[in-house]
Design a protein around this motif. Structure first.
Motif, PDB file in Angstrom:
ATOM      1  N   HIS A  46     -39.458  42.103 -23.540  1.00 47.15           N
ATOM      2  CA  HIS A  46     -38.702  40.898 -23.194  1.00 47.15           C
ATOM      3  C   HIS A  46     -37.374  41.264 -22.526  1.00 47.15           C
ATOM      4  CE1 HIS A  46     -41.584  38.252 -24.907  1.00 47.15           C
ATOM      5  NE2 HIS A  46     -41.353  38.609 -26.159  1.00 47.15           N
ATOM      6  N   LEU A  47     -36.702  42.294 -23.038  1.00 48.26           N
ATOM      7  CA  LEU A  47     -35.448  42.727 -22.430  1.00 48.26           C
ATOM      8  C   LEU A  47     -35.668  43.239 -21.016  1.00 48.26           C
ATOM      9  CD1 LEU A  47     -33.850  44.438 -25.523  1.00 48.26           C
ATOM     10  CD2 LEU A  47     -32.941  42.437 -24.304  1.00 48.26           C
ATOM     11  N   LYS A  48     -36.780  43.921 -20.793  1.00 51.24           N
ATOM     12  CA  LYS A  48     -37.100  44.406 -19.448  1.00 51.24           C
ATOM     13  C   LYS A  48     -37.274  43.236 -18.478  1.00 51.24           C
ATOM     14  CE  LYS A  48     -40.540  46.899 -16.797  1.00 51.24           C
ATOM     15  NZ  LYS A  48     -41.939  47.170 -16.691  1.00 51.24           N
ATOM     16  N   VAL A  49     -38.003  42.206 -18.906  1.00 52.45           N
ATOM     17  CA  VAL A  49     -38.205  41.028 -18.057  1.00 52.45           C
ATOM     18  C   VAL A  49     -36.859  40.368 -17.753  1.00 52.45           C
ATOM     19  CG1 VAL A  49     -39.215  38.703 -17.979  1.00 52.45           C
ATOM     20  CG2 VAL A  49     -40.564  40.622 -18.853  1.00 52.45           C
ATOM     21  N   LEU A  50     -36.019  40.214 -18.772  1.00 52.80           N
ATOM     22  CA  LEU A  50     -34.712  39.587 -18.580  1.00 52.80           C
ATOM     23  C   LEU A  50     -33.813  40.439 -17.687  1.00 52.80           C
ATOM     24  CD1 LEU A  50     -34.144  38.335 -22.229  1.00 52.80           C
ATOM     25  CD2 LEU A  50     -34.604  36.903 -20.214  1.00 52.80           C
TER      26      LEU A  50
END
Length: 86
Positions: A46-50
């Protein structure tokens, strides 16, 4: 960052919650894992997507990677989304 990318990144409930948590201050992955009750791999995804959407930034500090919102105005935007949704 274009609008569609931003909205796609925020469309997942966990990513929206990450943004709401980061609006309160910088956090490390383990803090987000605890708050979300998810596996580290899921939170890291999720952090990568954000990050790729330009919504969060990271740097090394305090013994690990620290995440924060990339733009202070995003905090208000995320709060508005959460308010409309509830």
């Amino acid at each position: 960052m274009n609008e569609a990318t931003l909205l796609r990144a925020l469309a997942h409930p966990d990513r929206l919650k990450v943004m709401r948590l980061l609006a309160e201050g910088e956090l490390q992955v383990h803090d987000l894992v605890d708050a979300l009750g998810r596996e580290q791999s899921a939170v890291s995804h999720h952090l990568k997507v954000l990050r790729e959407a330009g919504l969060v930034e990271s740097n090394y500090g305090g013994g690990g990677v620290v995440y924060r919102t990339a733009h202070p105005r995003l905090n208000r935007f995320v709060d508005e989304i959460a308010e409309v949704a509830s």
